[in-house]
Structures are given as C-alpha cells and as structure tokens.
Design a protein around this motif. Structure first.
Motif, PDB file in Angstrom:
ATOM      1  N   ILE A  26       0.839  -1.199   0.000  1.00  0.00           N
ATOM      2  CA  ILE A  26       0.000   0.000   0.000  1.00  0.00           C
ATOM      3  C   ILE A  26       0.872   1.247   0.000  1.00  0.00           C
ATOM      4  CG2 ILE A  26      -0.248   0.002   2.520  1.00  0.00           C
ATOM      5  CD1 ILE A  26      -3.147   1.110   2.031  1.00  0.00           C
ATOM      6  N   GLY A  27       0.412   2.247  -0.721  1.00  0.00           N
ATOM      7  CA  GLY A  27       1.112   3.517  -0.755  1.00  0.00           C
ATOM      8  C   GLY A  27       0.154   4.650  -1.039  1.00  0.00           C
ATOM      9  N   LEU A  28       0.487   5.798  -0.502  1.00  0.00           N
ATOM     10  CA  LEU A  28      -0.297   6.998  -0.772  1.00  0.00           C
ATOM     11  C   LEU A  28       0.038   7.491  -2.172  1.00  0.00           C
ATOM     12  CD1 LEU A  28       0.120   8.905   2.619  1.00  0.00           C
ATOM     13  CD2 LEU A  28      -1.772   7.416   1.912  1.00  0.00           C
ATOM     14  N   MET A  29      -0.846   8.231  -2.756  1.00  0.00           N
ATOM     15  CA  MET A  29      -0.641   8.775  -4.096  1.00  0.00           C
ATOM     16  C   MET A  29       0.177  10.070  -4.006  1.00  0.00           C
ATOM     17  SD  MET A  29      -2.164   6.469  -5.804  1.00  0.00           S
ATOM     18  CE  MET A  29      -2.363   7.143  -7.427  1.00  0.00           C
ATOM     19  N   ASP A  30       1.303   9.991  -3.305  1.00  0.00           N
ATOM     20  CA  ASP A  30       2.142  11.166  -3.091  1.00  0.00           C
ATOM     21  C   ASP A  30       3.547  11.004  -3.666  1.00  0.00           C
ATOM     22  OD1 ASP A  30       3.257   9.324  -1.363  1.00  0.00           O
ATOM     23  OD2 ASP A  30       2.976  10.519   0.449  1.00  0.00           O
ATOM     24  N   GLY A  31       3.755   9.969  -4.447  1.00  0.00           N
ATOM     25  CA  GLY A  31       5.059   9.764  -5.066  1.00  0.00           C
ATOM     26  C   GLY A  31       5.987   8.848  -4.298  1.00  0.00           C
ATOM     27  N   ASN A  32       5.671   8.538  -3.052  1.00  0.00           N
ATOM     28  CA  ASN A  32       6.486   7.598  -2.283  1.00  0.00           C
ATOM     29  C   ASN A  32       6.135   6.172  -2.679  1.00  0.00           C
ATOM     30  OD1 ASN A  32       8.100   9.304  -0.606  1.00  0.00           O
ATOM     31  ND2 ASN A  32       6.242   9.798   0.550  1.00  0.00           N
ATOM     32  N   HIS A  33       7.059   5.284  -2.461  1.00  0.00           N
ATOM     33  CA  HIS A  33       6.843   3.880  -2.789  1.00  0.00           C
ATOM     34  C   HIS A  33       5.822   3.242  -1.850  1.00  0.00           C
ATOM     35  CE1 HIS A  33       9.983   3.401  -5.788  1.00  0.00           C
ATOM     36  NE2 HIS A  33      10.717   4.221  -5.047  1.00  0.00           N
ATOM     37  N   ALA A  54       3.184   2.389  12.830  1.00  0.00           N
ATOM     38  CA  ALA A  54       3.786   3.370  13.733  1.00  0.00           C
ATOM     39  C   ALA A  54       3.155   4.729  13.429  1.00  0.00           C
ATOM     40  CB  ALA A  54       5.296   3.428  13.520  1.00  0.00           C
ATOM     41  N   HIS A  55       3.238   5.629  14.377  1.00  0.00           N
ATOM     42  CA  HIS A  55       2.654   6.964  14.185  1.00  0.00           C
ATOM     43  C   HIS A  55       3.324   7.740  13.061  1.00  0.00           C
ATOM     44  CE1 HIS A  55       0.005   6.754  17.687  1.00  0.00           C
ATOM     45  NE2 HIS A  55       0.998   6.135  18.304  1.00  0.00           N
ATOM     46  N   ASP A  56       4.599   7.432  12.791  1.00  0.00           N
ATOM     47  CA  ASP A  56       5.331   8.154  11.745  1.00  0.00           C
ATOM     48  C   ASP A  56       5.471   7.337  10.456  1.00  0.00           C
ATOM     49  OD1 ASP A  56       7.109   6.253  12.679  1.00  0.00           O
ATOM     50  OD2 ASP A  56       8.788   7.646  12.923  1.00  0.00           O
ATOM     51  N   ASN A  57       4.709   6.283  10.299  1.00  0.00           N
ATOM     52  CA  ASN A  57       4.748   5.481   9.075  1.00  0.00           C
ATOM     53  C   ASN A  57       4.327   6.341   7.894  1.00  0.00           C
ATOM     54  OD1 ASN A  57       3.085   3.679   7.051  1.00  0.00           O
ATOM     55  ND2 ASN A  57       4.586   2.346   8.044  1.00  0.00           N
ATOM     56  N   ARG A  58       4.830   6.007   6.694  1.00  0.00           N
ATOM     57  CA  ARG A  58       4.561   6.846   5.519  1.00  0.00           C
ATOM     58  C   ARG A  58       3.084   6.923   5.132  1.00  0.00           C
ATOM     59  NH1 ARG A  58       7.946   3.276   1.180  1.00  0.00           N
ATOM     60  NH2 ARG A  58       9.359   3.340   2.912  1.00  0.00           N
ATOM     61  N   ILE A  59       2.241   5.966   5.559  1.00  0.00           N
ATOM     62  CA  ILE A  59       0.803   6.102   5.251  1.00  0.00           C
ATOM     63  C   ILE A  59       0.042   6.833   6.350  1.00  0.00           C
ATOM     64  CG2 ILE A  59       0.780   4.042   3.774  1.00  0.00           C
ATOM     65  CD1 ILE A  59      -0.882   2.660   6.065  1.00  0.00           C
ATOM     66  N   ALA A  60       0.700   7.097   7.492  1.00  0.00           N
ATOM     67  CA  ALA A  60       0.022   7.684   8.644  1.00  0.00           C
ATOM     68  C   ALA A  60      -0.557   9.071   8.382  1.00  0.00           C
ATOM     69  CB  ALA A  60       0.963   7.731   9.846  1.00  0.00           C
ATOM     70  N   LYS A  61       0.028   9.820   7.456  1.00  0.00           N
ATOM     71  CA  LYS A  61      -0.516  11.158   7.190  1.00  0.00           C
ATOM     72  C   LYS A  61      -1.849  11.094   6.450  1.00  0.00           C
ATOM     73  CE  LYS A  61       2.105  12.030   2.965  1.00  0.00           C
ATOM     74  NZ  LYS A  61       3.046  12.905   2.309  1.00  0.00           N
ATOM     75  N   GLY A  62      -2.165   9.917   5.887  1.00  0.00           N
ATOM     76  CA  GLY A  62      -3.448   9.720   5.221  1.00  0.00           C
ATOM     77  C   GLY A  62      -3.507  10.343   3.846  1.00  0.00           C
ATOM     78  N   GLY A  63      -4.575  10.002   3.129  1.00  0.00           N
ATOM     79  CA  GLY A  63      -4.799  10.530   1.795  1.00  0.00           C
ATOM     80  C   GLY A  63      -5.188   9.436   0.819  1.00  0.00           C
ATOM     81  N   GLU A  64      -5.309   9.831  -0.438  1.00  0.00           N
ATOM     82  CA  GLU A  64      -5.651   8.871  -1.493  1.00  0.00           C
ATOM     83  C   GLU A  64      -4.544   7.819  -1.581  1.00  0.00           C
ATOM     84  OE1 GLU A  64      -8.600   8.824  -3.171  1.00  0.00           O
ATOM     85  OE2 GLU A  64      -9.086  10.452  -1.789  1.00  0.00           O
ATOM     86  N   ALA A  65      -4.954   6.556  -1.795  1.00  0.00           N
ATOM     87  CA  ALA A  65      -3.976   5.472  -1.781  1.00  0.00           C
ATOM     88  C   ALA A  65      -4.355   4.377  -2.774  1.00  0.00           C
ATOM     89  CB  ALA A  65      -3.871   4.885  -0.372  1.00  0.00           C
TER      90      ALA A  65
END
Length: 158
Positions: A26-33, A54-65
């Motif tokens: 899974i990944g957010l549609m923000d350019g990260n893997h 984790a609270h600082d995981n790359r999907i934690a900020k939320g958004g389209e995915a």
C-alpha cells in the motif's frame, strides 16, 4: 479473460484469499513507494481494510492510496483504490489488536496507530486456469476463454 464468476463472487473470493494471506502493498498517491503491510478485517465495516502502523509510518498522514494484493498461491490478484485515514474509534482499535499485532510494537498500544483504508473501487483477477488450459500453457497451446479465469471491476468488496 473470461468472467466465469459474478463480480460479487470474485469479491467474496478476494476476502477469503485476504484472510489466508493478510498482506498488501500500500502507498499513498504522493510519489512515495508502496510498502508491505498486514491488514485486519472487521465484518461490521465492509469495504474497509485496517492497518496498524507506527505513528510516523509513511501512510500515517493519510490521503488517497492504492494497494495491491497477491494471493498466497499466486492464484488471485487485486488492485484497490481508496483513502487512508486514522481510525479514531478505540473500540475498533481494541477489537482488532491481538498478539500478532503486539509483536511489532515493543511498547504496546501506545506505539501503534490504527489506519483505515476505505476502498472506493477494486479490480480483481482470479487466475484459476482449468486443467486443459494448464496443459496448453505447458505445451504452448492457445487457451480458450472458457479455460481462463475470472476478472471483475467492483465498487464494493462487501
């Protein structure tokens, strides 16, 4: 691909396969893997996958995915579109928390965040090729549609 099963049957098969192997990329549609994550299902909340992180995981900020799924036997594939957000209901958090989740969080629940991935659409492929189709693949023959697998585009996996 032939569509032997109805879209709802393919979606039901997806849920069974996900229970057998509860892992997605899974990944957010923000350019990260994308990254591999373990998912939890709650029958009371269809079309939602739950993911402890984790609270600082790359999907934690939320958004389209987008999320991808490959079944344990490589006989089922899924591509899911939706939105990640934080699940704030403590009862849902407690209901889905178990020993397998706890193993990833040395300080227990305080280290964990529960994310929800609300699915808006999915494309699913069941690759259960018939015996005659498998023989043709082995010896270079052409597979007929009736020997192929099922494919469905769904707005709901429930």
């Amino acid at each position: 691909m032939a569509d032997h099963d109805s879209p709802q049957e393919v979606a039901e098969t997806f849920l069974k396969k996900l229970e057998e192997s509860p892992f997605i990329m899974i990944g957010l549609m923000d350019g990260n893997h994308s990254e591999p994550m373990n998912v939890k299902l709650d029958d009371a909340q269809p079309n939602t996958l739950f993911i402890f992180s984790a609270h600082d995981n790359r999907i934690a900020k939320g958004g389209e995915a987008m999320a991808q799924f490959v079944g344990k036997g490589h006989d089922f594939f899924g591509c899911l579109s939706g939105r990640v957000s934080q699940e704030t209901d403590q009862a849902t958090f407690d209901k889905l928390w178990d020993n397998r989740v706890e193993a990833w969080f040395p300080n227990g629940k305080a280290d964990a965040r529960l994310n929800r991935f609300d699915i808006t659409s999915a494309e699913l492929w069941e690759t259960d090729v018939s015996l005659s189709g498998r023989l043709k693949m082995l010896f270079g023959g052409t597979i007929k549609a009736s020997e192929s697998s099922s494919h469905a585009k769904v707005g709901s996996i429930a």
